[in-house]
Write an enzyme that holds these catalytic residues in place. Structure first.
Site, PDB file in Angstrom:
ATOM      1  N   ASP A   9       0.882  -1.156   0.000  1.00 46.40           N
ATOM      2  CA  ASP A   9       0.000   0.000   0.000  1.00 46.40           C
ATOM      3  C   ASP A   9       0.931   1.220   0.000  1.00 46.40           C
ATOM      4  OD1 ASP A   9      -2.376   1.602   0.465  1.00 46.40           O
ATOM      5  OD2 ASP A   9      -1.655   1.823   2.519  1.00 46.40           O
ATOM      6  N   LEU A  10       0.418   2.380  -0.309  1.00 46.11           N
ATOM      7  CA  LEU A  10       1.274   3.573  -0.368  1.00 46.11           C
ATOM      8  C   LEU A  10       1.122   4.475   0.865  1.00 46.11           C
ATOM      9  CD1 LEU A  10       3.162   5.482  -2.041  1.00 46.11           C
ATOM     10  CD2 LEU A  10       1.080   6.509  -2.966  1.00 46.11           C
ATOM     11  N   ASP A  11      -0.063   5.107   0.979  1.00 48.73           N
ATOM     12  CA  ASP A  11      -0.290   6.098   2.043  1.00 48.73           C
ATOM     13  C   ASP A  11      -0.212   5.448   3.423  1.00 48.73           C
ATOM     14  OD1 ASP A  11      -0.951   8.354   0.301  1.00 48.73           O
ATOM     15  OD2 ASP A  11      -2.748   7.231  -0.217  1.00 48.73           O
ATOM     16  N   THR A  17       1.814  10.115   4.010  1.00 51.28           N
ATOM     17  CA  THR A  17       0.756  10.961   3.448  1.00 51.28           C
ATOM     18  C   THR A  17      -0.579  10.809   4.177  1.00 51.28           C
ATOM     19  OG1 THR A  17       0.595   9.212   1.863  1.00 51.28           O
ATOM     20  CG2 THR A  17       1.528  11.281   1.067  1.00 51.28           C
ATOM     21  N   LYS A  45      -9.013   5.277   5.993  1.00 51.52           N
ATOM     22  CA  LYS A  45      -7.750   4.780   5.426  1.00 51.52           C
ATOM     23  C   LYS A  45      -8.023   3.629   4.470  1.00 51.52           C
ATOM     24  CE  LYS A  45      -4.635   6.210   9.095  1.00 51.52           C
ATOM     25  NZ  LYS A  45      -3.769   5.754  10.198  1.00 51.52           N
ATOM     26  N   GLY A  46      -7.441   3.718   3.299  1.00 47.57           N
ATOM     27  CA  GLY A  46      -7.544   2.625   2.338  1.00 47.57           C
ATOM     28  C   GLY A  46      -8.748   2.696   1.421  1.00 47.57           C
ATOM     29  N   ILE A  47      -9.706   3.543   1.744  1.00 40.65           N
ATOM     30  CA  ILE A  47     -10.889   3.593   0.876  1.00 40.65           C
ATOM     31  C   ILE A  47     -10.818   4.797  -0.082  1.00 40.65           C
ATOM     32  CG2 ILE A  47     -12.296   2.322   2.563  1.00 40.65           C
ATOM     33  CD1 ILE A  47     -13.808   4.942   3.062  1.00 40.65           C
ATOM     34  N   ARG A  49     -11.598   8.108  -2.564  1.00 40.49           N
ATOM     35  CA  ARG A  49     -11.968   9.504  -2.278  1.00 40.49           C
ATOM     36  C   ARG A  49     -13.498   9.640  -2.194  1.00 40.49           C
ATOM     37  NH1 ARG A  49      -9.580  13.231  -6.698  1.00 40.49           N
ATOM     38  NH2 ARG A  49      -7.864  11.781  -6.366  1.00 40.49           N
ATOM     39  N   SER A 114      -2.566   0.510  -4.328  1.00 42.99           N
ATOM     40  CA  SER A 114      -3.098   1.661  -3.581  1.00 42.99           C
ATOM     41  C   SER A 114      -4.413   2.142  -4.177  1.00 42.99           C
ATOM     42  CB  SER A 114      -2.077   2.803  -3.641  1.00 42.99           C
ATOM     43  OG  SER A 114      -2.665   4.016  -3.239  1.00 42.99           O
ATOM     44  N   ALA A 115      -5.298   2.638  -3.307  1.00 45.40           N
ATOM     45  CA  ALA A 115      -6.574   3.200  -3.774  1.00 45.40           C
ATOM     46  C   ALA A 115      -6.396   4.610  -4.315  1.00 45.40           C
ATOM     47  CB  ALA A 115      -7.562   3.236  -2.620  1.00 45.40           C
ATOM     48  N   SER A 116      -5.217   5.184  -4.118  1.00 46.07           N
ATOM     49  CA  SER A 116      -5.034   6.597  -4.466  1.00 46.07           C
ATOM     50  C   SER A 116      -4.874   6.834  -5.961  1.00 46.07           C
ATOM     51  CB  SER A 116      -3.797   7.141  -3.755  1.00 46.07           C
ATOM     52  OG  SER A 116      -3.565   8.468  -4.179  1.00 46.07           O
ATOM     53  N   ASN A 118      -3.563   9.549  -6.826  1.00 47.24           N
ATOM     54  CA  ASN A 118      -2.361  10.400  -6.845  1.00 47.24           C
ATOM     55  C   ASN A 118      -1.082   9.595  -6.630  1.00 47.24           C
ATOM     56  OD1 ASN A 118      -3.768  13.016  -7.001  1.00 47.24           O
ATOM     57  ND2 ASN A 118      -4.537  12.473  -4.976  1.00 47.24           N
ATOM     58  N   LYS A 145     -10.809  -1.312  -1.686  1.00 46.72           N
ATOM     59  CA  LYS A 145     -10.570  -2.176  -0.530  1.00 46.72           C
ATOM     60  C   LYS A 145     -11.764  -1.992   0.418  1.00 46.72           C
ATOM     61  CE  LYS A 145      -5.657  -1.090  -0.936  1.00 46.72           C
ATOM     62  NZ  LYS A 145      -4.517  -0.329  -0.394  1.00 46.72           N
ATOM     63  N   GLU A 169       0.239  -3.334   4.702  1.00 50.24           N
ATOM     64  CA  GLU A 169      -0.929  -2.443   4.803  1.00 50.24           C
ATOM     65  C   GLU A 169      -1.036  -1.745   6.150  1.00 50.24           C
ATOM     66  OE1 GLU A 169      -3.529  -0.975   3.855  1.00 50.24           O
ATOM     67  OE2 GLU A 169      -3.777  -1.627   1.810  1.00 50.24           O
ATOM     68  N   ASP A 170      -1.488  -0.480   6.131  1.00 42.94           N
ATOM     69  CA  ASP A 170      -1.719   0.222   7.405  1.00 42.94           C
ATOM     70  C   ASP A 170      -3.213   0.392   7.699  1.00 42.94           C
ATOM     71  OD1 ASP A 170      -2.162   2.167   5.359  1.00 42.94           O
ATOM     72  OD2 ASP A 170      -1.993   3.741   6.858  1.00 42.94           O
TER      73      ASP A 170
HETATM   74  C1  G6P Z   1      -5.546   5.747   0.060  1.00 44.39           C
HETATM   75  C2  G6P Z   1      -5.683   6.464   1.380  1.00 44.39           C
HETATM   76  C3  G6P Z   1      -7.056   7.070   1.539  1.00 44.39           C
HETATM   77  C4  G6P Z   1      -7.400   7.913   0.314  1.00 44.39           C
HETATM   78  C5  G6P Z   1      -7.383   7.008  -0.925  1.00 44.39           C
HETATM   79  C6  G6P Z   1      -7.719   7.778  -2.198  1.00 44.39           C
HETATM   80  O1  G6P Z   1      -6.152   4.528   0.161  1.00 44.39           O
HETATM   81  O2  G6P Z   1      -5.433   5.601   2.464  1.00 44.39           O
HETATM   82  O3  G6P Z   1      -7.063   7.861   2.701  1.00 44.39           O
HETATM   83  O4  G6P Z   1      -8.667   8.492   0.441  1.00 44.39           O
HETATM   84  O5  G6P Z   1      -6.084   6.468  -1.054  1.00 44.39           O
HETATM   85  O6  G6P Z   1      -6.690   8.705  -2.433  1.00 44.39           O
HETATM   86  P1  G6P Z   1      -6.726   9.858  -3.523  1.00 44.39           P
HETATM   87  O7  G6P Z   1      -5.295  10.342  -3.530  1.00 44.39           O
HETATM   88  O8  G6P Z   1      -7.131   9.242  -4.815  1.00 44.39           O
HETATM   89  O9  G6P Z   1      -7.692  10.866  -3.048  1.00 44.39           O
HETATM   90 MG    MG Z   2      -2.658   3.190   3.602  1.00 45.28          MG
END
Ligand code: G6P
Ligand code: MG
Length: 215
Positions: A9-11, A17, A45-47, A49, A114-116, A118, A145, A169-170
């Site tokens: 996972d990233l964040d 972050t 966390k992990g879900i 936006r 990662s769900a991000s 970014n 997730k 994973e955190d």
């Molecule tokens: C990660 C973080 C979440 C965040 C999600 C979406 O999983 O743990 O806190 O909401 O990514 O990130 P984004 O950068 O796309 O808003």
């Molecule tokens: Mg995370």
């Protein structure tokens, strides 16, 4: 060897972050008089936006229009991007680089899960991008997730079976996702808030690659 790949996972796992997501959501919530707590933030966390905003609006008991939701999603991300704009390799969490180095030396494949949306920009800013054989981020999945999709796609991109992968994973949602995908998972954080992981560590400074080979 039993394991061939590590999926990260990233964040909150590779970079710090998670705190910026928290700040950006907290700032946004104040627009509708909602003060996001640390406990509630754990659940974000992990879900994705969109799902995060839905949860916050539910907690705030606020009925938002589609227009408000679109605007707030945009605003939260602009605020978040501003917070990470000066990110560099200093924000890689302790022990991460030496752990990645060990994995590389021992021939492991490495992927991001990662769900991000970014993720790419953060990997570039911190220089972490060079370690990855595959990157699965929020732009490449349709289910968040705890659905295992992000990790299954990571394993697939590396050409590995789920039994050959270990996830780091955190977030509780991420631990549940890894388990749902039939993978071993190491939780990063406190056993007080994380459950179901095969092992929990508080940071990568506590672990050597040899420590998880027997999981
Ligand atoms: C990660 C973080 C979440 C965040 C999600 C979406 O999983 O743990 O806190 O909401 O990514 O990130 P984004 O950068 O796309 O808003
Ligand atoms: Mg995370």
């Amino acid at each position: 060897m039993k394991y061939k790949a590590c999926l990260f996972d990233l964040d909150g796992v590779l970079v710090d972050t998670a705190i910026y997501h928290f700040q950006a959501w907290k700032t946004l919530g104040r627009q509708f008089d909602f003060e996001l707590s640390h406990e509630q933030n754990e659940e974000l966390k992990g879900i994705s936006r969109v799902e995060s905003l839905e949860k916050i609006l539910q907690w705030a008991n606020y009925q938002a229009t589609h227009e408000q939701k679109d605007r707030w999603l945009k605003e939260k991300n602009e605020n978040y991007l501003a917070l990470i704009s000066n990110m560099n390799s200093n924000e890689i969490l302790p022990g991460v680089i030496s752990f990645l180095q060990q994995l590389k030396e021992q021939g492991f494949l490495i992927a991001l899960g990662s769900a991000s949306k970014n993720a790419q920009i953060i990997l570039e800013k911190t220089g972490l991008i060079t370690w990855f054989h595959a990157i699965i981020d929020g732009n490449k999945v349709s289910k968040s997730k705890p659905d295992p999709e992000v990790f299954q796609k990571g394993a697939e991109a590396l050409g590995c079976s789920s039994e050959e992968c270990i996830v780091f994973e955190d977030a509780q949602a991420g631990i549940d996702a890894a388990k749902a995908g039939g993978m071993k998972v190491i939780g990063i954080g406190s056993p007080l808030v994380l459950s179901g992981a095969d092992k929990i560590i508080s940071s990568f400074t506590e672990i050597q690659v040899s420590d998880f080979l027997t999981l």
